[in-house]
Design a protein around this motif. Sequence first.
Motif, mmCIF file in Angstrom:
data_model
loop_
_atom_site.group_PDB
_atom_site.id
_atom_site.type_symbol
_atom_site.label_atom_id
_atom_site.label_comp_id
_atom_site.label_asym_id
_atom_site.label_seq_id
_atom_site.Cartn_x
_atom_site.Cartn_y
_atom_site.Cartn_z
ATOM 1 N N LYS A 117 0.862 -1.343 0.028
ATOM 2 C CA LYS A 117 -0.092 0.075 0.042
ATOM 3 C C LYS A 117 0.994 1.439 0.116
ATOM 4 O O LYS A 117 0.535 2.340 -0.334
ATOM 5 C CB LYS A 117 -1.008 -0.002 1.311
ATOM 6 N N VAL A 118 2.139 1.291 0.559
ATOM 7 C CA VAL A 118 2.847 2.396 0.458
ATOM 8 C C VAL A 118 4.198 2.246 -0.050
ATOM 9 O O VAL A 118 5.214 2.963 -0.011
ATOM 10 C CB VAL A 118 3.300 2.879 2.162
ATOM 11 N N GLY A 119 4.071 1.539 -1.162
ATOM 12 C CA GLY A 119 5.367 1.255 -2.146
ATOM 13 C C GLY A 119 6.576 0.740 -1.314
ATOM 14 O O GLY A 119 7.556 0.854 -2.133
ATOM 15 N N LEU A 120 6.376 -0.098 -0.240
ATOM 16 C CA LEU A 120 7.841 -0.688 0.192
ATOM 17 C C LEU A 120 7.787 -1.966 -0.410
ATOM 18 O O LEU A 120 7.054 -2.630 -1.025
ATOM 19 C CB LEU A 120 7.582 -0.957 1.698
ATOM 20 N N ILE A 121 8.880 -2.481 -0.678
ATOM 21 C CA ILE A 121 9.176 -3.785 -1.207
ATOM 22 C C ILE A 121 9.392 -4.777 -0.141
ATOM 23 O O ILE A 121 10.414 -5.066 0.827
ATOM 24 C CB ILE A 121 10.548 -3.675 -2.080
#
Length: 454
Positions: free
Chosen positions: A104-108
């Motif tokens: 949801k927040v673009g973390l991998i």
Amino acid sequence: MTAASVNTLTAPLLTRSLSRGATDVPLIEQTLGDFFDAMVVRQPEHEALVSAHQRVRYTYRELQAASNQLASALLGLGLAPGDRVGIWSHNNAQWLLMQLATAKVGLILVNINPAYRVAELDYALNKVACKALVTMARFKTSDYVGMLRELAPELSTAQPGALQSVRLPHLRSVVWIDEPGQGDELPGLLRFSALLATGNAADPRLAATAKLLHATDPINIQFTSGTTGFPKGATLTHRNILNNGFFIGEAMKLTPKDRLCIPVPLYHCFGMVLGNLACLTHGATIVYPNDGFDALSVLQTVQDEQCTGLHGVPTMFIAGWMHTGDLATMDAEGYVNIVGRIKDMVIRGGENIYPREIEEFLYRHPQIQDVQVVGIPDAKYGEELCAWIILKQGQTLTEDDIKAFCKGQIAHYKVPRHIRFVSAFPMTVTGKIQKFKIREEMKLQLGLQEDKTA
């Protein structure tokens, strides 16, 4: 009809080197977060997750709220889109929350095999520069926090979220999966429950960040068994795994009425994509029977939760041997019997193992001159590892010495069960090592029989 006309009808000329599959169902071009939120709107009160061993249940609305809260908390750690966050854990509700929250927040999200030991963990965390790690504290005989402290003794005096480690220079935050209100505090680590409590499901940063994300952004790194040494990190996008999960669900004909039991590990694509995402893209219910595989608890959960589907590999249910890339013979009735291997890969209990990776590790031992690792038949796991070792001149080692060298450094399933010290390997006249002869010799020594596969 002439022979030429028959050939024209049965063998059309190829005009392109690109082959296209079916296109009647379009690919999903949304991010995982957007697609999941749309599913929540469709069926907010439908059950999304049952973690039987934790006695945890989430509806789709509850799962959305918890994952949003966790996403907010992760941003609070100072993480930003594109940062890598590792998860080193068996199956639990927190794993799924991390999968959704990071997306949801673009973390991998970086999947780390719970069987990894110190050397493999060191490699994985540094290879992809993980800034945060979520881990179990311990599981059975595995002390995960202890292994982390071996790599980063600075944890003992660090403030949570402010780690400065020589061997893990990128890692700042370590979060342990706790039972709220239970257990002592762990110096330098943050409880998962405490981290979650710092988040706000209505955090305006979530919507603002979501607008910046694209389906082609990376979302996940999965480590594959390395054919030429250490595991390789495969980077996958929202588009990759969301569509993979969706079309697996299509092939399984999943609907919201389905309840899929998932005893396979979430660190593997089988669990997190073919399991979690196949369900979430079809509004079905995810069911975790236990944190680690146990046949009785799986069967009990299937019955108790009225599961309509069950994932697994053959060795979970029978002492089978799954074959990939094998040589086979077929009899007159069409029965196929596996007789050899095209590839060097060993499949032990559903785990793919490349002997080269084990060989590269054993070469580190200062007394070893050369080593060859092969797979040999095993009634329980399908295959077991065997190492033939040539020692340096004047050196002596025992089987226990080799196993002690491996213990705690590589995953337990990668430690050779059978070890032989030899003076030479069987070779061709051109100097190529004949691994099949090593395998045949071990079968003779151990009195092993190759089971027919059909």
